[in-house]
Structures are given as structure tokens and as C-alpha cells.
Design an enzyme around this catalytic site. Structure first.
Site, PDB file in Angstrom:
ATOM      1  N   HIS A  65      91.794 -31.078 -70.786  1.00 52.37           N
ATOM      2  CA  HIS A  65      91.690 -30.448 -69.464  1.00 52.37           C
ATOM      3  C   HIS A  65      90.220 -30.260 -69.090  1.00 52.37           C
ATOM      4  CE1 HIS A  65      93.397 -27.306 -66.490  1.00 52.37           C
ATOM      5  NE2 HIS A  65      92.077 -27.340 -66.268  1.00 52.37           N
ATOM      6  N   HIS A  67      87.356 -30.814 -65.509  1.00 52.60           N
ATOM      7  CA  HIS A  67      87.195 -31.158 -64.087  1.00 52.60           C
ATOM      8  C   HIS A  67      85.917 -31.980 -63.964  1.00 52.60           C
ATOM      9  CE1 HIS A  67      90.233 -28.203 -62.494  1.00 52.60           C
ATOM     10  NE2 HIS A  67      90.033 -27.729 -63.715  1.00 52.60           N
ATOM     11  N   GLN A 160      93.444 -27.912 -55.431  1.00 52.02           N
ATOM     12  CA  GLN A 160      92.669 -26.685 -55.704  1.00 52.02           C
ATOM     13  C   GLN A 160      92.971 -25.552 -54.710  1.00 52.02           C
ATOM     14  OE1 GLN A 160      89.522 -25.881 -58.057  1.00 52.02           O
ATOM     15  NE2 GLN A 160      90.764 -24.130 -57.425  1.00 52.02           N
ATOM     16  N   HIS A 218      97.935 -26.088 -63.052  1.00 55.27           N
ATOM     17  CA  HIS A 218      97.187 -24.854 -63.309  1.00 55.27           C
ATOM     18  C   HIS A 218      98.170 -23.714 -63.044  1.00 55.27           C
ATOM     19  CE1 HIS A 218      93.627 -27.338 -63.174  1.00 55.27           C
ATOM     20  NE2 HIS A 218      92.841 -26.307 -63.375  1.00 55.27           N
ATOM     21  N   GLU A 221      96.923 -18.761 -63.826  1.00 58.55           N
ATOM     22  CA  GLU A 221      95.542 -18.548 -64.284  1.00 58.55           C
ATOM     23  C   GLU A 221      95.009 -17.287 -63.606  1.00 58.55           C
ATOM     24  OE1 GLU A 221      92.661 -21.580 -63.353  1.00 58.55           O
ATOM     25  OE2 GLU A 221      91.165 -20.732 -64.697  1.00 58.55           O
ATOM     26  N   ASP A 317      87.586 -27.508 -69.721  1.00 56.12           N
ATOM     27  CA  ASP A 317      87.818 -27.049 -68.347  1.00 56.12           C
ATOM     28  C   ASP A 317      86.610 -27.322 -67.450  1.00 56.12           C
ATOM     29  OD1 ASP A 317      89.282 -26.063 -66.253  1.00 56.12           O
ATOM     30  OD2 ASP A 317      89.162 -23.957 -66.833  1.00 56.12           O
TER      31      ASP A 317
HETATM   32 FE   FE2 Z   1      91.091 -26.136 -64.748  1.00 58.32          FE
END
Ligand code: FE2
Length: 441
Positions: A65, A67, A160, A218, A221, A317
Site C-alpha cells: 500500500h 501512494h 480520494q 481505504h 481510517e 502508505d
Molecule cells: Fe493510503
């Protein structure tokens, strides 16, 4: 005359220490990008040889995971001063307006290069698709293609700003899947209402079902103990039959659930077969921000999941971005934090943490059939300056050689330190696993 011709191999890694149950050192023969022989002593010759000299040789690390589209944007156009997830999203939306394909490509290439240097050859990257131009996705699809001979990159279409909460979110998500994203993402806890969150997950699973894609959401979180979308994911994974093609990332709210609910939930998760990805570096940094004291750690229940046989893997991440202004792309760094925050310091627990960044990651990415050091599989391996996985985590071992499809793609020379405390020089060799240091006479 019946004599079998011994082929010249492309590469032999000699004197490799493989993971138990292997006890003696092995030679690993590689030809045409695949493992062809694993034996205590391979008689054949090779065009290239690595002497592992008893060092630990492992399948490559799996980054479950990250980005890549946001990597290396920390401080652009401004710093995340509160350190919260939500200010991070605000900073990113300002930076996102400035994206170009070239900009994404350059930063993502640098991040992948860092990860490869640390022994990562399989990467799952989320890519923000809440952008009418899908700029980041187009750049990362290009990167995926360029890197394909050496690094396996999976892309998750990640909304997102929400699927229902962002104008045209569902359409952009579908466009991203059609354009070539490998997995469908979501962010149910960031939709405007609980009902929208549930609806968004139905959209995610329906798209995955229709287009034959993996799912990686996701999920929860947040520290809010009322955020309970894992149960929805688990139920949808069961009902659609997608099961282990499904991954719940983060699930930090699980840290705040009461014991009775968590126990019930984890039984359902074990039944549905879904995977979990924790991101300990970022979770310990972003969660608990609204607590005074005592402050919650905010890492999902990786220890309890492991005990129940649920698959857990780990991700970096963020690397130098609005959510995390640190990081070098090392999965051993991630594993080190996981062992601490997850309180997994028993010897078997440390082994389990190492599995999270190797075999556990391969299971999450659904690449188990082509992963691992065995004859017939792609010749991907890492020679670590360590005696085993625990030792590698403890000392953040250097990846001496990284081999992808039979080719050496990265080499590192360990650091060397000399200490003088007034009684002659002392060679402090941090790379030695047992001896620790040696004094010059
Ligand atoms: Fe993430």
C-alpha cells in the site's frame, strides 16, 4: 553418447541462507529469468555469480500500500501543520491542481527506485482518480508499463474525495478501471453519510465484479469507533464471492472498537477471507490526533488477526507527502514500526511481521502463484545483510543484492564505522549479525 550437457546458467547465488526449514546453505541457479535449480552445491557454471557467504536470501519485499502519485510532495504548496489526515487531504487537493503527467512520473519513478534499492519488487499503489483529467492515473499506467520487466506495479483506482461525495466520482472510478487500473478503491468513512458510505462500497464491489478486478478500500481510517465499514466489506466479499480478492486497508477504527464487537467482526472477516493492510508508520503518526491523554495508537489489530489466521500485510502508505514528511521506501522500516506498535516482539510474532512484508503481501496482491524461491518461479530474490528475518528487522539490514527476473537490479555496500574511545580504534560493524563488533589489536 548419452552424456547430459550441463547448460551454462545466467546467474548462480552461492551459499545462500534460505528460510527454515532449510538448514544448510544452498546454491540457487537461474536461467532465462527463472529459478532452475536449488541445491547445496550446483556443479554448473554461470555467466555471473553472487557469493551470498551465508547471508539470508529472501523473496523480494512486497509493498502492499503506497501512494506513488503523492510521493515527494511534502510542503507543496504548503506544509500540513496540524499533522492530521484531513489537513493532508486539503494540502493534497491544492497540490493536485498543479499536477502534470511528467511531474507525477518523475516523483513516482524516484519513489519506486528507492523501494527497489530496499529490495521491493512488488508494489500496490493507490492513485487518486478524483481528477477529471485522470492525470496521475495516466502517468502511473505509463510507469507500470515501463517498469514491468523489473518491478510489478498494481494500481488501485482510489477516489480520494469520495465516490458519492465528489461530483462524477462513480463515473471517474469506472473510467479509471476501463483505462487499466487493476483494483477498485473506495473511502467509505469519508463519504457524507454512513448510508453514502455503504452505497459507495456497493458501487466498488459491483465494478470489481463487472470488470473482473481486485478490491482495495481505504476503510475506517479514523479513530471513530462508530466507523464500521469493515463489516460491510466483509459481507459484500462473502455475498459476491470475491472473498480473498478483497482487501481492507488501514481499518484503524478497529483499534477503538469494544472487545465484544471486535471479536464478532474478526470472526466474520476470517470467514469471508478478506485481506488486511496496515500502515504502521502513517497510522501511528496520523491517528489519535484528536485525543488528549491517554492517546490511542490507532493501529488495526494485526496481532489478533494473525492469531486467527487472517492474512495481514503492510504498506509504507506515504513517502514524503502531505500525510507523512518522512520515509525512505523501506519495508523493513515499516515492519520495525509494526513490531513495536502492534506489540509483536515474541520470536514467532517477529517472524509473522516479516511474513507480512513478504508472503502476506504476495497473498494480498494475489501473486502467490509466481512468488517465492522455488524451481520454475520467476527469479526474484534479495540477499540481505542479515542472518534471518528477525535480524533483518532489528538492524534494518541493507539489501546487498536485489535480483529481478534473474538480473541484478540493485547493489548496496553496507556502511562501515570506526569508533575511537581513547583505547585504540574499534571497528563497529553494524552489518555483523552475531559478533556485533571487533576490536583491532
Ligand atoms: Fe493510503
Amino acid at each position: 553418447c548419452g552424456r547430459k550437457e550441463i547448460p551454462v546458467l545466467d546467474l548462480i547465488v552461492r551459499n545462500a541462507r534460505l528460510a527454515p526449514p532449510q538448514t544448510e546453505l544452498s546454491d540457487i541457479g537461474i536461467l532465462d529469468g527463472a529459478f532452475v535449480e536449488i541445491h547445496p552445491r550446483i556443479g554448473a557454471e554461470a555467466r555471473q555469480t553472487i557469493d551470498a557467504a551465508g547471508l539470508f536470501v529472501t523473496p523480494p519485499f512486497v509493498e502492499s500500500h503506497v501512494h506513488l502519485d503523492t510521493a515527494m510532495t511534502a510542503g507543496q504548496p504548503r506544509w500540513n501543520k496540524s499533522g492530521t489526515l484531513f489537513e493532508g487531504i486539503e494540502c493534497w487537493s491544492e497540490r493536485k491542481a498543479l499536477l502534470s503527467e511528467q511531474d507525477v512520473l518523475e516523483r513516482a519513478t524516484a519513489a519506486v527506485t528507492w523501494e527497489v534499492a530496499h529490495g521491493v519488487l512488488h508494489i500496490r499503489s493507490h492513485v487518486d482518480i478524483c481528477d477529471p483529467g485522470l492525470t496521475a492515473l495516466r502517468a502511473l499506467l505509463q510507469l507500470k508499463k515501463t517498469m514491468a520487466p523489473w518491478v510489478d506495479i498494481q494500481l488501485v483506482a482510489f477516489p480520494q474525495d469520495g465516490i458519492l461525495g465528489y461530483p462524477g466520482g462513480a463515473r471517474l472510478l469506472e473510467d479509471a478501471i476501463k483505462a487499466g487500473a487493476d483494483a477498485v478503491g473506495g473511502i467509505p468513512h469519508y463519504e457524507l453519510t454512513r448510508e453514502d458510505g455503504v452505497e459507495s462500497l456497493k458501487t466498488v464491489f459491483s465494478l470489481a465484479d463487472t470488470y473482473g478486478r481486485l478490491v482495495d478500500v481505504h476503510c475506517d481510517e479514523i479513530d471513530d469507533e462508530q466507523s464500521r465499514f469493515v463489516e460491510v466489506m466483509s459481507a459484500l466479499a462473502l455475498r459476491t464471492g470475491l472473498r480473498d480478492m478483497v482487501t481492507a486497508s488501514h481499518t484503524t477504527a478497529m483499534h477503538s472498537y469494544g472487545g465484544a464487537y471486535a471479536a464478532k467482526l474478526l470472526r466474520f472477516c476470517a470467514r469471508s477471507g478478506i485481506n488486511f493492510v496496515a500502515n504502521p508508520l502513517v497510522n501511528i503518526h496520523l491517528q489519535g490526533r484528536f485525543d488528549t491523554f491517554p492517546k490511542r495508537r490507532g493501529l488495526t489489530r494485526i496481532k489478533e488477526m494473525t492469531q486467527m489466521g487472517i492474512n495481514v500485510s503492510l504498506g509504507h502508505d506515504d513517502i514524503l507527502d502531505p500525510w507523512y514528511p518522512m520515509g525512505t521506501g523501506s519495508m523493513l522500516d515499516v515492519a520495525h514500526m509494526a513490531a513495536h506498535v502492534g506489540q509483536m516482539m515474541g520470536t514467532e510474532e517477529q517472524d509473522a511481521v516479516f511474513r507480512m512484508i513478504t508472503y502476506g503481501g504476495a497473498r494480498t496482491l494475489h501473486i502467490e502463484d509466481s512468488y517465492g524461491i522455488s524451481v520454475g518461479r520467476p527469479a526474484d530474490l534479495v540477499v540481505l545483510d542479515a542472518s534471518d528475518g528477525r535480524d533483518a528487522i532489528r538492524r534494518q539490514a541493507v539489501a546487498r543484492f536485489v535480483v529481478s527476473h534473474g538480473r541484478i537490479v540493485s547493489q548496496s555496500v553496507p556502511a562501515h564505522t570506526t569508533v575511537n574511545l581513547g583505547d585504540g580504534d574499534c571497528e563497529v560493524d553494524f552489518q555483523m549479525s552475531q559478533a556485533g563488533n571487533s576490536r583491532e589489536e
